[in-house]
Design an enzyme around this catalytic site. Sequence first.
Site, PDB file in Angstrom:
ATOM      1  N   LEU A 407       4.985  -6.209   0.674  1.00 41.21           N
ATOM      2  CA  LEU A 407       5.522  -6.688   1.948  1.00 41.21           C
ATOM      3  C   LEU A 407       4.406  -6.780   2.978  1.00 41.21           C
ATOM      4  O   LEU A 407       3.742  -5.779   3.272  1.00 41.21           O
ATOM      5  CB  LEU A 407       6.611  -5.745   2.459  1.00 41.21           C
ATOM      6  CG  LEU A 407       7.751  -5.409   1.487  1.00 41.21           C
ATOM      7  CD1 LEU A 407       8.671  -4.367   2.105  1.00 41.21           C
ATOM      8  CD2 LEU A 407       8.516  -6.664   1.112  1.00 41.21           C
ATOM      9  N   ASP A 408       4.169  -7.977   3.499  1.00 36.43           N
ATOM     10  CA  ASP A 408       3.251  -8.110   4.629  1.00 36.43           C
ATOM     11  C   ASP A 408       3.882  -7.414   5.839  1.00 36.43           C
ATOM     12  O   ASP A 408       5.088  -7.510   6.055  1.00 36.43           O
ATOM     13  CB  ASP A 408       3.013  -9.586   4.935  1.00 36.43           C
ATOM     14  CG  ASP A 408       2.204  -9.783   6.195  1.00 36.43           C
ATOM     15  OD1 ASP A 408       1.078  -9.276   6.251  1.00 36.43           O
ATOM     16  OD2 ASP A 408       2.722 -10.425   7.135  1.00 36.43           O
ATOM     17  N   LYS A 409       3.068  -6.704   6.619  1.00 34.57           N
ATOM     18  CA  LYS A 409       3.634  -5.920   7.720  1.00 34.57           C
ATOM     19  C   LYS A 409       4.047  -6.801   8.903  1.00 34.57           C
ATOM     20  O   LYS A 409       5.218  -6.852   9.285  1.00 34.57           O
ATOM     21  CB  LYS A 409       2.633  -4.864   8.200  1.00 34.57           C
ATOM     22  CG  LYS A 409       3.160  -4.021   9.370  1.00 34.57           C
ATOM     23  CD  LYS A 409       2.161  -2.999   9.832  1.00 34.57           C
ATOM     24  CE  LYS A 409       1.043  -3.600  10.641  1.00 34.57           C
ATOM     25  NZ  LYS A 409       1.489  -4.095  11.975  1.00 34.57           N
ATOM     26  N   THR A 410       3.068  -7.513   9.454  1.00 35.71           N
ATOM     27  CA  THR A 410       3.303  -8.205  10.712  1.00 35.71           C
ATOM     28  C   THR A 410       4.157  -9.452  10.521  1.00 35.71           C
ATOM     29  O   THR A 410       3.819 -10.337   9.744  1.00 35.71           O
ATOM     30  CB  THR A 410       1.962  -8.600  11.348  1.00 35.71           C
ATOM     31  OG1 THR A 410       1.147  -7.439  11.466  1.00 35.71           O
ATOM     32  CG2 THR A 410       2.186  -9.210  12.721  1.00 35.71           C
TER      33      THR A 410
END
Length: 740
Positions: A407-410
């Site tokens: 999962l990419d954070k931003t």
Amino acid sequence: MRICATSHPSVRAARPTRAVARRLVGAVARCPVGAWPAAGEPDDTSSPAERRAEDLRRRLKVSAVLTLPVVLLSMIPALQFPGWQWVVLVLALPVVTWGAWPFHLSAFRAARHGASTMDTLVSLGVTAATLWSVWAITLGGTGEIGVRMEFTLFPAQGGHGMTPELYFEVAAVVTTFLLAGRYAESRSRRRAGDALRSLLSLGAKDVARVTLDAAGNRTEERVPIAALAVGDLFVVRPGEKVATDGVVVEGTSALDTSLLTGEPVPVDAGPGDEVVGATVNTSGNLLVRATRVGEETTLAQIGRLVTQAQTGKAPVQRLADRISAVFVPIVISLAVLTFAVWLLLDNPLQSAFTAAVAVLIIACPCALGLATPTALLVGTGRAAQLGILIKGPEILESTRQVDTMVLDKTGTVTEGRMQLADVLAPSAPVRRHVVGVAADTGVDDLRAQVLHLAGAVESGSEHPIARAITEAATAGGGPLPRITDFSNHAGRGVSATVDDGGTSREVLVGRPSWLAEQGVAGVGDDDEVARAHRHAETDGATAVVVAWDGEARGILALRDEVKPTSAEAVAQLKELGITPHLLTGDNRAAAERVAAEVGIAPENVIAEVLPDQKLDVVKELQDRGRVVGVVGDGVNDAAALAQAGQRGLGLAMGTGTDVAIEASDITLVRGDLRSAPTAIRVSRGTLRIIKQNLFWAFAYNVAAIPLAALGLLNPMIAGAAMAASSVIVVGNSLRLRRAG
């Protein structure tokens, strides 16, 4: 369905309803697309994928127009005027030859290599039905004027006054259905190349190039970006994109790099700092010397990563094709054997040929050809209702095996924008408050004043952090004080004179080091404000100090807050047996705070990675035997999304960039991370239904082929049974309406 033609009025066997037929024609059939050339195509400058899609569209339109009257004349005896069968022949021949040419060509190419696919069955079925029907009309007696249709239980036997059956509508309908699916598939695949085109379009189109004469005088001219060379000087004004990678020679500013890095915190740039093309200048003027241009820029390198990942993605071989590799040779052998045995038993040629054709027709992939498109029609329709766009059947197989989700954070787990999280004052313990802190009567007056004055000063700046502070200060609805003498110290802070209820104060907002240079007290290493500032940044926040009357008064801590639904989404992924990982270019403290908030284990946090390193992270997980899914929303995620699609799954947030969406396998339209586990559930359910459909289709063939070989199955009865199997397939697919 099949036509039984005799010289008597007739009734017809039950057929699928027109409504079902219309739905199937519009189904998105994800059959393998052969790389066939279009006959007679003129030379043009369009891409091969565009030409192929246009050729398929042309074949589909013509075939659909011609097939409709063929079906109506064949299905409705009342429409059968004298000589109707010859009209059907004329209308059907272009469909089964020119329209079905992609299937014939693909079958021929497979045969040259000793292989067989679903196209082999399609080509054989269409060819057998057509050749038999042509023979029946021209030499078998069915072409006589006045011949009508009649339903018979057993195949017509030669010498008993019966005329052969016609199967033109079978061949035409199968061809049109599958052309519709191939065209939809071709369009989907063509869009995959749009990712690179969208990526390259993100850069600046022209640039203000600066030249110096011998006296040091500057001349500025606007030139296309292609005219820029390494070593050239160019100007970047506020709001403009940096034209190419370079080094700042003069000026200071803050650059919005979220397009490439995905992180919402701007990067300060001054003399000697490197800047990257396609980032956006938010404030001051910059004079930059180009260090990389064209194919050497960071943007171009990301484009190459996307291209390499996409071109390396091999479509998953469909289950139907793998079974067909064994099934097709058996069917052909049985048809030939049936024909030979019937002749050896001294049966009439027509009877032998009828039995052999019945074997081929019964194996013609009507139900097989509909097994995937009908399930996809319902499954993707259901997914679309839930805000999920699925691109193709190979993606469904990927979802079944995914065991790791990166999962990419931003912008994926978090909101993707800075928001005020804390207002801290040295006279009170650290406490979290709502964004509308200025209007909260229960909050310490000093905290409210800190936000109130800081919001007034920051209202003069366009910096993302400034906008977040101003929004928080005005959340209570009250007006901000008037400011004068505003000054922006790029990368360090801002200052202004604030008229606060008749009292004028010089208010400064910025870094502790800059405030110390301005003579502000209370920002030394041992001061409480400085310690609180360090604590906030260690905890992953972006913090600024607010000072007036020469003294530091408080701290504003800003964060990219976690979306309210992210924790629930992570829990659902775990329930599906998928291990979530958090991937970000942000610092580890911020990443671990977000991970803890949503329930991701610290050992599964991967922080401080550059865009090209995200691709390496996915490859490393894949090399460890993981089947990886990636959820992202930015340009920097595009290569990782495409790489994940090779042996896993790429999911793009619909609120993200077009490049990420086009490089992905699944688009989550609503930007809600809970759509990721929902997409997995719907995809797995659709794949399960497809396999069930394929099982029933093959079971039908296995059961019916012996009857056809023994002469106990009229091809028309085979058509009725095939129609029933198609209805079963459609009914089974409709269960997906409750998926998710």
